[in-house]
Motif scaffolding. Structure first.
Motif, short mmCIF file in Angstrom:
data_model
loop_
_atom_site.label_atom_id
_atom_site.label_comp_id
_atom_site.label_asym_id
_atom_site.label_seq_id
_atom_site.Cartn_x
_atom_site.Cartn_y
_atom_site.Cartn_z
N PRO A 187 0.83 -1.22 0.00
CA PRO A 187 0.00 0.00 0.00
C PRO A 187 0.86 1.26 0.00
CG PRO A 187 -0.48 -1.40 1.92
CD PRO A 187 0.73 -1.96 1.25
N ASN A 188 0.21 2.37 -0.36
CA ASN A 188 0.81 3.70 -0.16
C ASN A 188 2.11 3.92 -0.93
OD1 ASN A 188 0.36 6.17 1.12
ND2 ASN A 188 2.02 5.76 2.56
N CYS A 189 2.30 3.21 -2.04
CA CYS A 189 3.47 3.44 -2.89
C CYS A 189 3.01 3.86 -4.28
CB CYS A 189 4.30 2.16 -3.05
SG CYS A 189 5.15 1.65 -1.56
N TRP A 190 3.80 4.70 -4.91
CA TRP A 190 3.55 5.00 -6.31
C TRP A 190 3.73 3.73 -7.13
CZ3 TRP A 190 1.42 9.48 -7.33
CH2 TRP A 190 1.66 10.57 -6.49
N ILE A 191 2.82 3.52 -8.08
CA ILE A 191 2.93 2.36 -8.96
C ILE A 191 3.33 2.83 -10.35
CG2 ILE A 191 1.70 0.40 -9.99
CD1 ILE A 191 -0.27 0.56 -7.59
N VAL A 192 4.44 2.31 -10.85
CA VAL A 192 4.91 2.67 -12.19
C VAL A 192 4.86 1.44 -13.08
CG1 VAL A 192 6.88 3.48 -13.55
CG2 VAL A 192 6.44 4.46 -11.29
N VAL A 193 4.24 1.57 -14.23
CA VAL A 193 4.30 0.51 -15.25
C VAL A 193 5.01 1.10 -16.47
CG1 VAL A 193 2.99 -0.98 -16.81
CG2 VAL A 193 2.19 -0.63 -14.46
N ARG A 194 6.09 0.44 -16.89
CA ARG A 194 6.78 0.90 -18.12
C ARG A 194 6.68 -0.18 -19.18
NH1 ARG A 194 11.61 1.77 -16.50
NH2 ARG A 194 12.97 0.27 -17.56
N VAL A 195 6.28 0.24 -20.37
CA VAL A 195 6.27 -0.67 -21.52
C VAL A 195 7.36 -0.23 -22.48
CG1 VAL A 195 3.79 -1.09 -21.25
CG2 VAL A 195 4.55 0.67 -22.85
N ASP A 196 7.91 -1.19 -23.21
CA ASP A 196 8.98 -0.89 -24.17
C ASP A 196 8.86 -1.84 -25.35
OD1 ASP A 196 12.12 0.37 -24.28
OD2 ASP A 196 11.79 -1.50 -25.37
N GLY A 197 8.93 -1.31 -26.56
CA GLY A 197 8.76 -2.11 -27.77
C GLY A 197 9.84 -3.17 -27.92
N LYS A 198 9.42 -4.37 -28.36
CA LYS A 198 10.37 -5.47 -28.59
C LYS A 198 11.07 -5.27 -29.93
CE LYS A 198 12.09 -9.75 -28.16
NZ LYS A 198 13.00 -9.76 -29.31
N SER A 199 12.39 -5.21 -29.90
CA SER A 199 13.20 -5.09 -31.13
C SER A 199 12.72 -3.97 -32.05
CB SER A 199 13.19 -6.42 -31.89
OG SER A 199 13.69 -7.46 -31.09
N PHE A 200 12.47 -2.79 -31.49
CA PHE A 200 12.00 -1.69 -32.33
C PHE A 200 13.09 -1.12 -33.22
CE2 PHE A 200 7.62 0.22 -31.82
CZ PHE A 200 7.04 -1.02 -31.60
N HIS A 201 14.33 -1.44 -32.93
CA HIS A 201 15.39 -1.10 -33.86
C HIS A 201 15.04 -1.70 -35.23
CE1 HIS A 201 19.37 0.14 -35.08
NE2 HIS A 201 19.56 -1.06 -35.61
N LYS A 202 14.69 -2.99 -35.20
CA LYS A 202 14.30 -3.70 -36.41
C LYS A 202 12.91 -3.27 -36.90
CE LYS A 202 13.25 -8.33 -37.65
NZ LYS A 202 12.85 -9.51 -36.87
N PHE A 203 11.97 -3.18 -35.97
CA PHE A 203 10.60 -2.80 -36.34
C PHE A 203 10.58 -1.46 -37.06
CE2 PHE A 203 6.56 -0.64 -35.54
CZ PHE A 203 5.63 -1.62 -35.89
N SER A 204 11.40 -0.50 -36.57
CA SER A 204 11.42 0.84 -37.16
C SER A 204 12.01 0.81 -38.57
CB SER A 204 12.18 1.81 -36.26
OG SER A 204 13.52 1.39 -36.08
N GLU A 205 13.01 -0.06 -38.79
CA GLU A 205 13.59 -0.19 -40.14
C GLU A 205 12.59 -0.81 -41.11
OE1 GLU A 205 17.22 -2.42 -39.89
OE2 GLU A 205 18.29 -0.74 -38.91
N LYS A 206 11.95 -1.89 -40.65
CA LYS A 206 11.01 -2.60 -41.53
C LYS A 206 9.81 -1.74 -41.90
CE LYS A 206 12.90 -6.86 -41.39
NZ LYS A 206 13.79 -7.21 -42.50
N HIS A 207 9.49 -0.75 -41.06
CA HIS A 207 8.35 0.11 -41.34
C HIS A 207 8.76 1.51 -41.75
CE1 HIS A 207 6.55 -3.30 -39.19
NE2 HIS A 207 5.50 -3.04 -39.93
N GLU A 208 10.01 1.60 -42.20
CA GLU A 208 10.51 2.82 -42.84
C GLU A 208 10.37 4.07 -41.98
OE1 GLU A 208 8.46 2.81 -46.67
OE2 GLU A 208 8.70 0.63 -46.70
#
Ligand code: ATP
Ligand code: ATP
Ligand code: MG
Ligand code: MG
Ligand code: MG
Ligand code: MG
Ligand code: MG
Length: 268
Positions: free
Chosen positions: A23-44
């Motif tokens: 209880p009584n703590c800040w809750i942080v959820v972080r998401v991060d894309g899987k292999s977006f180095h590659k994903f960003s290249e493949k999608h120009e």
């Protein structure tokens, strides 16, 4: 569970572990894309910063905030987003797996759902994201967490901006650019950008340098009593005291409370 008769198999349920968060703590959820180095290249994606991709990330994050009202602030850059839930939230009885997996799933599906609004190129394969959930007991820990992510954004962006200037404008290969930047400090990169490419890093768009902060505000339109609740994007420094003085409600807001701004103009 009325309709479900007890069966001899039901004991397996007891193997599930308790995941109620402190209880009584800040809750942080972080998401991060899987292999977006590659994903960003493949999608120009444009390098180093594709503004369409950043807007899509922000759109997906807004979808998450629209659904989960206990998120008081979010911060994102590149292929990651952090969501911060009020420290007194009782959402899902503070069950960590529920909170983390729902946020991750809604973010991922919204990213795909909104893809067409931002990109002409078709999705070639489904993107996916990892997630983690972290508890911070003090306001200082939470502020340091957000500062850490924004500093990371700055460091990566300065590196990427210089790297892609060397490659796209300087004609270096990726390997040559990497070698050139090996061991350089901030001042060296600023100097390369300025002296070789006439780029003043300070003049780069704020969304690239600072990432995106999403905040809830209740605003009154000028000359009217009409209030509306909005989620606003900011691209500014969140490390300094100034940000936390202007937006002091982030740390103090309680469940069901509202905070109002007099008009859109009152926003920084
Ligand atoms: P929770 O968010 O707690 O999981 P829920 O409404 O999803 O709530 P579940 O116990 O997961 O409840 O049950 C899923 C419900 O979804 C089913 O009771 C049924 O009403 C509906 N459902 C799922 N799959 C189908 C399907 N193939 N055809 C018709 N209805 C379905
Ligand atoms: P991992 O699966 O370990 O997270 P990753 O390839 O996703 O690997 P990250 O450290 O998360 O690595 O970095 C994300 C990468 O995605 C960046 O380095 C960059 O190449 C690319 N990327 C993300 N957003 C953008 C954008 N808006 N424009 C261009 N490229 C981007
Ligand atoms: Mg079910
Ligand atoms: Mg990573
Ligand atoms: Mg990634
Ligand atoms: Mg990343
Ligand atoms: Mg269900």
């Amino acid at each position: 569970r009325g309709r479900m008769a007890k069966s001899k198999f039901e004991y397996v349920k007891s193997f599930e572990s308790e995941d109620k968060l402190l209880p009584n703590c800040w809750i942080v959820v972080r998401v991060d894309g899987k292999s977006f180095h590659k994903f960003s290249e493949k999608h120009e994606f444009e390098k180093p910063n594709d503004i369409r991709a950043l807007h899509l990330m922000n759109r997906a994050a807004v979808k998450v905030m629209e659904h989960f009202k206990d998120i008081v602030i979010s911060y994102g850059d590149s292929d990651e987003f952090s969501f911060i839930l009020r420290k007194d939230t009782e959402i899902f009885n503070r069950r960590g797996f529920k909170i983390m997996t729902y946020i991750n799933s809604l973010f991922s599906s919204s990213y795909v759902y909104c893809w067409k609004q931002h990109f002409d190129v078709k999705l070639k394969f489904p993107p996916f994201f990892d997630a983690r959930i972290i508890l911070y007991p003090t306001d200082e820990n939470l502020r340091d967490y957000l500062s850490w992510r924004q500093v990371d954004c700055h460091i990566n962006n300065l590196y990427n901006t210089t790297f892609w200037a060397l490659v796209l404008k300087g004609g270096l290969t990726n390997q040559e650019a990497e070698k050139r930047l090996c061991g350089t400090v901030t001042a060296d990169k600023n100097e390369i950008l300025f002296s070789e490419f006439n780029i003043n890093y300070n003049d780069e768009p704020e969304i690239f340098k600072k990432g995106t902060i999403l905040l809830r505000k209740k605003i009154r339109s000028p000359n009217s009593d009409h209030f509306k609740k909005v989620i606003i994007p900011l691209h500014e420094d969140l490390i300094s005291e100034k940000f936390w003085n202007i937006h002091s409600e982030i740390l103090t807001i309680k469940s069901g409370q509202e905070y109002a701004y007099d008009s859109v103009e009152a926003l920084p």
